[in-house]
Design a protein around this motif. Structure first.
Motif, short mmCIF file in Angstrom:
data_model
loop_
_atom_site.label_atom_id
_atom_site.label_comp_id
_atom_site.label_asym_id
_atom_site.label_seq_id
_atom_site.Cartn_x
_atom_site.Cartn_y
_atom_site.Cartn_z
N GLU A 137 0.83 -1.20 0.00
CA GLU A 137 0.00 0.00 0.00
C GLU A 137 0.88 1.26 0.00
N LEU A 138 1.88 1.29 0.86
CA LEU A 138 2.80 2.42 0.91
C LEU A 138 3.58 2.52 -0.40
N PHE A 139 4.06 1.39 -0.91
CA PHE A 139 4.81 1.38 -2.16
C PHE A 139 3.97 1.96 -3.30
N ASN A 140 2.72 1.54 -3.41
CA ASN A 140 1.85 2.04 -4.48
C ASN A 140 1.61 3.54 -4.35
N LYS A 141 1.47 4.03 -3.13
CA LYS A 141 1.26 5.46 -2.90
C LYS A 141 2.48 6.26 -3.35
N ILE A 142 3.66 5.82 -2.95
CA ILE A 142 4.88 6.54 -3.29
C ILE A 142 5.21 6.39 -4.77
N THR A 143 4.91 5.23 -5.33
CA THR A 143 5.10 5.01 -6.77
C THR A 143 4.37 6.09 -7.56
N THR A 144 3.13 6.34 -7.18
CA THR A 144 2.33 7.37 -7.86
C THR A 144 2.96 8.75 -7.68
N GLU A 145 3.44 9.04 -6.47
CA GLU A 145 4.05 10.35 -6.20
C GLU A 145 5.29 10.60 -7.04
N VAL A 146 6.08 9.56 -7.33
CA VAL A 146 7.30 9.75 -8.13
C VAL A 146 7.04 9.60 -9.63
N GLY A 147 5.77 9.41 -10.00
CA GLY A 147 5.42 9.37 -11.42
C GLY A 147 5.50 8.01 -12.06
N ASP A 148 5.53 6.96 -11.27
CA ASP A 148 5.51 5.61 -11.84
C ASP A 148 4.06 5.16 -11.99
N VAL A 149 3.81 4.33 -12.98
CA VAL A 149 2.47 3.82 -13.24
C VAL A 149 2.55 2.29 -13.29
N ILE A 150 1.81 1.63 -12.41
CA ILE A 150 1.74 0.17 -12.43
C ILE A 150 0.72 -0.23 -13.50
N LEU A 151 1.15 -1.05 -14.45
CA LEU A 151 0.30 -1.44 -15.57
C LEU A 151 -0.25 -2.85 -15.44
N GLY A 152 0.40 -3.66 -14.60
CA GLY A 152 -0.05 -5.04 -14.44
C GLY A 152 0.75 -5.74 -13.36
N PRO A 153 0.35 -6.94 -13.01
CA PRO A 153 1.00 -7.67 -11.92
C PRO A 153 2.36 -8.24 -12.33
N PRO A 154 3.16 -8.68 -11.34
CA PRO A 154 4.40 -9.39 -11.68
C PRO A 154 4.08 -10.55 -12.62
N GLY A 155 4.96 -10.74 -13.58
CA GLY A 155 4.76 -11.81 -14.57
C GLY A 155 4.13 -11.31 -15.85
N MET A 156 3.50 -10.14 -15.83
CA MET A 156 2.92 -9.56 -17.04
C MET A 156 4.02 -8.82 -17.80
N THR A 157 4.04 -8.97 -19.13
CA THR A 157 5.04 -8.31 -19.97
C THR A 157 4.36 -7.23 -20.81
N PRO A 158 5.16 -6.36 -21.44
CA PRO A 158 4.55 -5.35 -22.31
C PRO A 158 3.70 -5.97 -23.42
N ALA A 159 4.10 -7.12 -23.94
CA ALA A 159 3.31 -7.77 -24.98
C ALA A 159 1.93 -8.18 -24.44
N ASP A 160 1.89 -8.69 -23.21
CA ASP A 160 0.60 -9.03 -22.58
C ASP A 160 -0.27 -7.78 -22.45
N PHE A 161 0.35 -6.67 -22.07
CA PHE A 161 -0.39 -5.42 -21.88
C PHE A 161 -0.97 -4.94 -23.22
N ARG A 162 -0.16 -4.98 -24.28
CA ARG A 162 -0.63 -4.56 -25.60
C ARG A 162 -1.76 -5.46 -26.08
N ASP A 163 -1.66 -6.77 -25.82
CA ASP A 163 -2.70 -7.70 -26.25
C ASP A 163 -4.03 -7.40 -25.57
N ASN A 164 -3.97 -6.96 -24.30
CA ASN A 164 -5.17 -6.67 -23.53
C ASN A 164 -5.64 -5.22 -23.64
#
Length: 168
Positions: A137-164
């Motif tokens: 929860e803390l990690f996700n909050k700070i991630t957003t503050e530093v401009g990072d965007v979580i796109l999917g869970p561990p194990g997901m690749t950019p190709a999986d993201f593009r497919d979905n």
């Protein structure tokens, strides 16, 4: 060859853990460079991986010292070994996974944001125990503050993201 004494060890207040997921030693902090860049020695245990994510405010550069690190970045897929270097540009969806022996890497971000993320979301190594957990929860909050965007869970690749997400 002239032999000089070794430099002093890195101070304990520059060592952090993110649960059992990674250990980080700050070699160059943002305040050392007026925020231009940071440098961290990161140790990843075998199989440690990241969620699919992107950085909107900084580039990430990785140089592998020991072990192996698989990188999925945009359309690229590479397994880096000792001496290999890779740059992940801003806004590039990517994921990382340590090999079966784990990995020791130098992580360089510019401008400096990665070190602050781990310092703020992690636990000082001196206070960590084998039971220390990653506060997501803390990690996700700070991630957003530093401009990072979580796109999917561990194990997901950019190709999986593009497919979905065909519009991505």
């Amino acid at each position: 060859m002239t032999e000089f004494p070794r430099p002093p060890a890195v101070a304990q207040n520059r060592r952090f853990v993110l649960g059992q997921h990674l250990k980080m030693t700050v070699l160059t902090a943002p305040e050392d460079t007026d925020g231009r860049h940071d440098v961290a020695l990161v140790v990843l245990p075998p199989g440690s991986d990241t969620p699919l994510h992107k950085h909107t405010r900084y580039e990430e550069r990785i140089w592998v010292i020991e072990g192996a690190l698989s990188v999925w970045a945009g359309p690229d897929t590479h397994t880096l070994g000792p001496g290999d270097f890779y740059t992940i540009t801003m806004n590039t969806p990517h994921a990382l996974e340590a090999g079966p022996e784990g990995a020791r890497v130098l992580n360089i971000s510019s401008p400096a944001h990665f070190v602050d993320l781990i310092r703020r979301a992690g636990t000082p190594e001196a206070e960590a125990t084998p039971d220390t957990e990653w506060d997501l929860e803390l990690f996700n909050k700070i991630t957003t503050e530093v401009g990072d965007v979580i796109l999917g869970p561990p194990g997901m690749t950019p190709a999986d993201f593009r497919d979905n997400n065909p519009a991505a």
